[in-house]
Design a protein around this motif. Structure first.
Motif, PDB file in Angstrom:
ATOM      1  N   HIS A  21       5.776   7.154   4.650  1.00  0.00           N
ATOM      2  CA  HIS A  21       6.861   7.979   4.122  1.00  0.00           C
ATOM      3  C   HIS A  21       7.400   7.448   2.804  1.00  0.00           C
ATOM      4  N   ALA A  22       6.610   6.631   2.109  1.00  0.00           N
ATOM      5  CA  ALA A  22       7.099   5.995   0.882  1.00  0.00           C
ATOM      6  C   ALA A  22       7.550   7.018  -0.147  1.00  0.00           C
ATOM      7  N   LEU A  67       0.828  -1.210   0.000  1.00  0.00           N
ATOM      8  CA  LEU A  67       0.000   0.000   0.000  1.00  0.00           C
ATOM      9  C   LEU A  67       0.862   1.259   0.000  1.00  0.00           C
ATOM     10  N   GLY A  68       1.959   1.224   0.756  1.00  0.00           N
ATOM     11  CA  GLY A  68       2.815   2.406   0.852  1.00  0.00           C
ATOM     12  C   GLY A  68       3.537   2.726  -0.435  1.00  0.00           C
ATOM     13  N   THR A  69       3.894   1.701  -1.217  1.00  0.00           N
ATOM     14  CA  THR A  69       4.570   1.959  -2.484  1.00  0.00           C
ATOM     15  C   THR A  69       3.588   2.189  -3.629  1.00  0.00           C
ATOM     16  N   GLY A  70       2.380   1.626  -3.513  1.00  0.00           N
ATOM     17  CA  GLY A  70       1.374   1.824  -4.550  1.00  0.00           C
ATOM     18  C   GLY A  70       0.657   3.156  -4.430  1.00  0.00           C
ATOM     19  N   PRO A  77      11.151   3.768  -3.629  1.00  0.00           N
ATOM     20  CA  PRO A  77      10.162   3.080  -2.779  1.00  0.00           C
ATOM     21  C   PRO A  77      10.101   1.575  -2.996  1.00  0.00           C
ATOM     22  N   GLY A  78      10.218   1.131  -4.238  1.00  0.00           N
ATOM     23  CA  GLY A  78      10.097  -0.292  -4.521  1.00  0.00           C
ATOM     24  C   GLY A  78      11.162  -1.130  -3.838  1.00  0.00           C
ATOM     25  N   ARG A  79      12.340  -0.560  -3.622  1.00  0.00           N
ATOM     26  CA  ARG A  79      13.422  -1.278  -2.953  1.00  0.00           C
ATOM     27  C   ARG A  79      13.554  -0.851  -1.500  1.00  0.00           C
ATOM     28  N   ARG A 114       2.805  -0.797  -8.511  1.00  0.00           N
ATOM     29  CA  ARG A 114       3.159  -1.112  -7.126  1.00  0.00           C
ATOM     30  C   ARG A 114       4.611  -1.584  -7.129  1.00  0.00           C
ATOM     31  N   PRO A 115       5.551  -0.705  -6.807  1.00  0.00           N
ATOM     32  CA  PRO A 115       6.959  -1.130  -6.806  1.00  0.00           C
ATOM     33  C   PRO A 115       7.201  -2.371  -5.952  1.00  0.00           C
ATOM     34  N   TYR A 116       6.428  -2.522  -4.885  1.00  0.00           N
ATOM     35  CA  TYR A 116       6.466  -3.785  -4.136  1.00  0.00           C
ATOM     36  C   TYR A 116       5.077  -4.395  -4.198  1.00  0.00           C
ATOM     37  N   ARG A 117       5.011  -5.661  -4.573  1.00  0.00           N
ATOM     38  CA  ARG A 117       3.744  -6.391  -4.614  1.00  0.00           C
ATOM     39  C   ARG A 117       3.874  -7.638  -3.757  1.00  0.00           C
TER      40      ARG A 117
END
Length: 471
Positions: free
Chosen positions: A212-213, A56-59, A219-221, A387-390
């Protein structure tokens, strides 16, 4: 150009929000079996909420954190409910922090005062209102005080628990929980599992990194790595700290309010450093006050931002010359005072502490449940948003993580209403009734405001049609 947060800086934001020695006595009550309970809570809550916060924070790297995420999934009212729960749970949480600070201060004066309910309540109210008044000067003052409190009220005592307890045991002093393989198996009885619901409070704040993404370099990393680092630090501290406390202080003597200072006192006296107890108690007490300041202002400021959008009566969001939501702070102070007075009405200080912790956990569970539901819904309604992180595994993976998290929260919610066998809580009916009333009262305002808004909308619609509407 503003500096961007790296992995370490972002992880420290989470660690500072989560790590605190005041919660260690909750799990120390279980002895060696706490290891199995920690493992369970890590699997069903800590890891899932960390993964959800990362996605959610990266998306949706927006101001407001949980409010923005839940609003995106379920609309304005659900987002308001999420941010309101963050505000309301603080009302019950404040007295638990204040009681820890007051009990710590007692060790600088007279340790017997740590169980004197009148002393605790007077000190708690004095600290609470002094901090509230300071917060009226604005976020700059609160943030500066909070930075001092993070070190003095959390990091220093946390390291102290581990170092001093290790030194105590290294001298050959006997452990209060002799190890055996059988001791690792929890005594699975309903009343003995009551504290398990409160373990959520040990990990509350894992979502902070997601807030704080957009301030991170990548953000993805950065966000997933920061959350992973935070998970590691929090788990090690929580497990080792609770275990050392149980090994030094007999289970029958562990106080949920002053258990940590009892460990400091025992170890320092045995090491011939008894004179350190009083100054250490002052550092812990006043450091805790400093750590409290940003939390008094932060959630209230979030609700005030919602008021500007019309979900809350505008008068509640009224701000002073420093931009502080005065009405919400005073309302918070009044409600916090009522909950603080609970210490005078229940059988023991530890019981008061636990009941307030249980109320806090019940309210915050609602917020986390909305987060788990939001990550699942947004995979369906907004699948194309980058979404850099999924969460790995596609939709099955999201359903698994969200389902496990929601199941863990449901179990914790039910256990929260079970009187713990380790404490004198009086009548079960009274205990459950008080908790239920507190949960309903604290979580009801968003529904009340929504009903008022619907009634006002119908009245305005009637007026526009030329149909007279009763006053």
């Amino acid at each position: 150009m503003n500096a961007k947060l790296g992995v370490l800086a972002l992880a420290m934001i989470n660690i500072a929000a989560i790590v605190s020695v005041r919660n260690l006595p909750v799990m120390a009550e279980y002895g060696w079996s706490m290891l199995a309970l920690f493992a369970l809570s890590i699997v069903v809550f800590l890891v899932p909420i960390a993964m959800v916060a990362a996605e959610l924070g990266t998306g949706w790297p927006r101001d407001g954190g949980v409010y923005a995420w839940v609003k995106e999934a379920f609309g304005e009212r659900a987002g308001f409910l999420a941010v309101w729960c963050d505000y309301a749970e603080n009302v019950a949480w404040f007295p638990t922090v204040l009681s820890f600070m007051a009990a710590s201060l007692a060790y600088a004066l007279d340790p017997s005062l740590a169980t004197d309910k009148v002393f605790l309540v007077v000190v708690m109210l004095a600290f609470f209102w002094a901090t509230t008044i300071v917060s009226l000067r604005g976020v700059g003052t609160s943030s500066w005080i909070g930075s001092v409190g993070t070190v003095a009220g959390s990091i220093v005592p946390a390291i102290g628990v581990v170092v001093l307890a290790a030194a105590y045991l290294a001298q050959g002093n006997p452990t209060q929980i002799p190890f055996s393989a059988g001791a690792l198996v929890p005594d699975v009885q309903l009343n003995n599992l009551a504290f398990l619901g409160g373990i959520i409070l040990l990990f509350t704040g894992m979502e902070m990194a997601g807030f704080h993404a957009r301030d991170t370099k990548d953000p993805g990393r950065t966000v997933p790595r920061a959350i992973a680092l935070c998970v590691g630090v929090v788990v090690v501290f929580s497990v080792v700290g609770s275990l050392f406390l149980a090994m030094v202080v007999p289970a029958s003597e562990i106080s949920l309010v002053s258990g940590t200072m009892e460990l400091f006192s025992r170890v320092l006296e045995r090491l011939g450093l008894g004179w350190v107890v009083a100054p250490l108690a002052l550092v812990v007490a006043f450091g805790g006050i400093a750590h409290l300041a940003p939390w008094i202002l932060g959630p209230a400021d979030g609700v005030a931002a919602v008021a500007a959008q019309g979900s809350v009566p505008p008068r509640l969001g009224r701000r002073n010359a420093h931009g502080v939501p005065v009405t919400l702070l005073l309302l918070q102070g009044a409600a916090g005072t009522v909950f603080t007075l609970l210490f005078l009405l229940v059988p023991s200080v530890s019981t008061s502490y636990w009941m307030l912790s249980a109320v806090t956990a019940q309210i915050v569970i609602v917020m986390y449940a909305l987060m788990f539901a939001a990550v699942v819904r947004l995979r369906h309604t907004r699948p194309d948003v980058p979404r850099p992180y999924r969460i790995p595994g596609g939709l099955p993976g999201v359903y698994l993580v969200g389902g496990v998290g929601l199941l863990g929260l449901a179990v914790a919610f039910v256990l929260g209403f079970v009187p713990p066998g380790q404490l004198a809580t009086g009548s079960t009916v009274t205990y459950v009734g008080l908790l239920a009333v507190a949960v309903v009262v604290l979580s009801a305002p968003p529904f009340v405001f929504a009903a008022i808004a619907r009634r006002r909308a119908r009245r305005d619609a009637g007026s526009d049609d030329g149909v007279p509407v009763p006053a």
